[in-house]
Design an enzyme around this catalytic site. Structure first.
Site, PDB file in Angstrom:
ATOM      1  N   ASP A 112      -5.395   5.574   0.032  1.00 30.11           N
ATOM      2  CA  ASP A 112      -6.628   5.566   0.823  1.00 30.11           C
ATOM      3  C   ASP A 112      -6.792   6.771   1.465  1.00 30.11           C
ATOM      4  O   ASP A 112      -5.918   7.227   2.423  1.00 30.11           O
ATOM      5  CB  ASP A 112      -6.915   4.478   1.804  1.00 30.11           C
ATOM      6  CG  ASP A 112      -7.083   3.099   0.977  1.00 30.11           C
ATOM      7  OD1 ASP A 112      -8.281   2.843   0.347  1.00 30.11           O
ATOM      8  OD2 ASP A 112      -6.127   2.377   0.931  1.00 30.11           O
TER       9      ASP A 112
ATOM     10  N   ASP B 215       0.269   8.483  -0.295  1.00 29.67           N
ATOM     11  CA  ASP B 215      -0.662   7.440   0.237  1.00 29.67           C
ATOM     12  C   ASP B 215      -1.916   7.419  -0.853  1.00 29.67           C
ATOM     13  O   ASP B 215      -2.043   8.352  -1.526  1.00 29.67           O
ATOM     14  CB  ASP B 215      -0.949   7.505   1.598  1.00 29.67           C
ATOM     15  CG  ASP B 215      -1.853   6.562   2.086  1.00 29.67           C
ATOM     16  OD1 ASP B 215      -1.769   5.517   1.670  1.00 29.67           O
ATOM     17  OD2 ASP B 215      -2.806   6.824   2.853  1.00 29.67           O
TER      18      ASP B 215
END
EC number: 3.1.3.-
Length: 467
Positions: free
Chosen positions: A18, A16
């Site tokens: 963020d 991922d």
């Protein structure tokens, strides 16, 4: 299942963006996110202007793992068995007596359907938000919204003299759309993206060189590397270039933006096809993925078919790093059977923070207001994210129990780490002790269990509340 987990045994390593690869300056980013929504509610929806004023103490309300009952404005902290450990109406904490009267020892009402949510139906998860009547706060983008919603409940309760039902959630959703719609970055609209563009270094930490070297090491070792983010292509480029360098895309074989997780993992290919990108705009719909590259939306099933071709293996082993149980860890584990590494900054605590290139004190604004506690620090109101106490009866001592969040960490994560730099200098064949039913519930945390979890023999001191 083997007791240990090693990156060396994985063919594919996915991330991922963020709060996983990209770490935010939590006090500053939290205040920006809060203000983005508060400004919208006040200016566009006519809410009380008092929402715009915060004190440093207000941030103590924020704690990952809370659920909001959208009908009555109650915030809930759950034990592993679904019973209520602590609760507040708005920001006002309920007394133990009020807690017993309202909830007793029964499972929280919105958890009843959770046990039916383990089917393979697309979009269904077993965290307490599948009823549509509550919302679960499990990441740092969410938490400022928890504080805002609690203060909205306070305001509406006072304004309407004890109001017991609420209809503000539609306005919160409108605020999400206003600030984070796909075109917001390009159009420079809303309150969030314009400020991020102006002061990116204020809100985002660059990755240490150890992380950049580690990503290259993964590729040099023959691993396929992926970036799968729900952020849009333009924002992904801004963050990636800042934290990893302008050539950041070269560190990944596959980049997927606007992935719309958790649907990326749970939806069928016909429900969520891949799209090509041109100047950050989605163009052609793809019937399948034929080669590595940069794509938008999509689904895990078509991605896995591509990974089979790229590795020449019928069942390539994939590990995915993410910070959200709802969007990353649970769906990647449940729907695709990938290994999962949960990024959990609570394991580190704010005292370990070392922001890169921090400004000297004399160069900061003389009257810069205090920002309040970081979101990854212990909440005095809600207690530990991992364990909590339940009152004994009569002369019985209070007992420690695992939280709902803690149970899900040990159920769906392979391991949990505070950040990627904590493992970046380890050899790829390092053997991590994984979470499993045969190990202690503490076993999968790396490094060793943080003080907020108690000592290493915590399991022996915590009573089992699971049914």
């Amino acid at each position: 299942m083997a007791q240990h987990f090693s990156l060396a045994a994985c063919d594919v390593v996915g991330f991922d963006l963020d709060h996983t690869l990209c770490r935010y300056n939590l006090p500053e980013s939290a205040r920006l996110i809060y203000n983005s929504f508060a400004q919208f509610l006040v200016k566009e929806k006519g809410y009380n202007e008092g929402l715009l004023t915060l004190t440093p103490e207000d941030w103590d309300f924020c704690c990952k793992g809370l659920a909001l009952d959208l009908e009555d404005g109650t915030f809930i902290k759950l034990a592993a068995d679904g019973t209520v450990l602590r609760a507040s109406h708005g920001t006002k904490m309920m007394t133990p007596e009020a807690l017993t009267e309202a909830f007793g020892k029964k499972e929280w009402r919105h958890c009843v359907s959770d046990k039916r949510c383990t089917s393979d139906k697309p979009g269904v998860s077993d965290i307490p938000c599948c009823s549509g009547k509550c919302y679960f706060y499990d990441n740092y983008f969410d938490l400022p919204g928890a504080l805002l919603c609690a203060r909205v409940v306070d305001s509406l309760t006072k304004q309407n003299r004890g109001q017991k039902t609420f209809d503000f959630w539609k306005d919160v959703v409108a605020g999400i759309q206003h600030n984070f719609k796909m075109s917001a970055f390009k159009e420079n609209c809303g309150f969030f993206f314009p400020e991020i563009k102006r002061n990116l270094g204020k809100y985002v930490h660059r990755c240490p060189e150890s992380v950049r070297k580690w990503l290259r090491q993964l590729k040099d070792a023959g691993k396929i590397t992926m970036l799968i983010t729900s952020s849009h292509s333009d924002y992904c480029k801004l963050l990636g270039s800042y934290i990893l360098g302008k050539d950041f895309a070269d560190l990944f074989d596959i980049v997927i933006t606007n992935a719309l997780k958790p649907g990326f993992f749970s939806h069928f290919p016909t429900q969520r096809p891949f799209y090509t990108l041109e100047n950050d705009e989605e163009k052609d719909e793809l019937p399948s993925l034929d080669k590595p590259g940069w794509y938008s939306q999509g689904n895990a099933a078509h991605l896995y078919e591509l990974l089979k071709k790229m590795t020449s293996k019928p069942e390539p082993k994939v590990v995915y790093f993410g910070d959200s149980m709802h969007s990353d860890i649970f769906p990647a584990h449940h729907y695709t059977n990938w290994e999962t590494v949960l990024i959990l900054e609570e394991l580190q605590g704010p005292e370990m923070e070392k922001p890169e290139e921090a400004e000297p004190l004399e160069k900061r604004g003389k009257y810069e207001p205090p920002t309040g506690k970081p979101l990854n620090s212990l909440s005095n109101k809600w207690g530990s994210y991992f364990i909590d106490s339940v009152s004994g009866r009569g002369r019985a001592e209070d007992s420690l129990v695992y939280t709902w969040s803690s149970k899900r960490i040990s159920t769906y994560s392979t391991i949990a780490i505070p950040n990627i730099e904590s493992i970046a200098e380890l050899p790829l064949d390092y053997k991590f002790t994984r979470f499993s039913t045969s190990n202690s519930k503490m076993a999968g945390y790396y490094p060793l269990v943080h003080d907020t979890l108690g000592s290493q023999d915590t399991d022996s001191k915590i009573i089992s509340t699971e049914k």
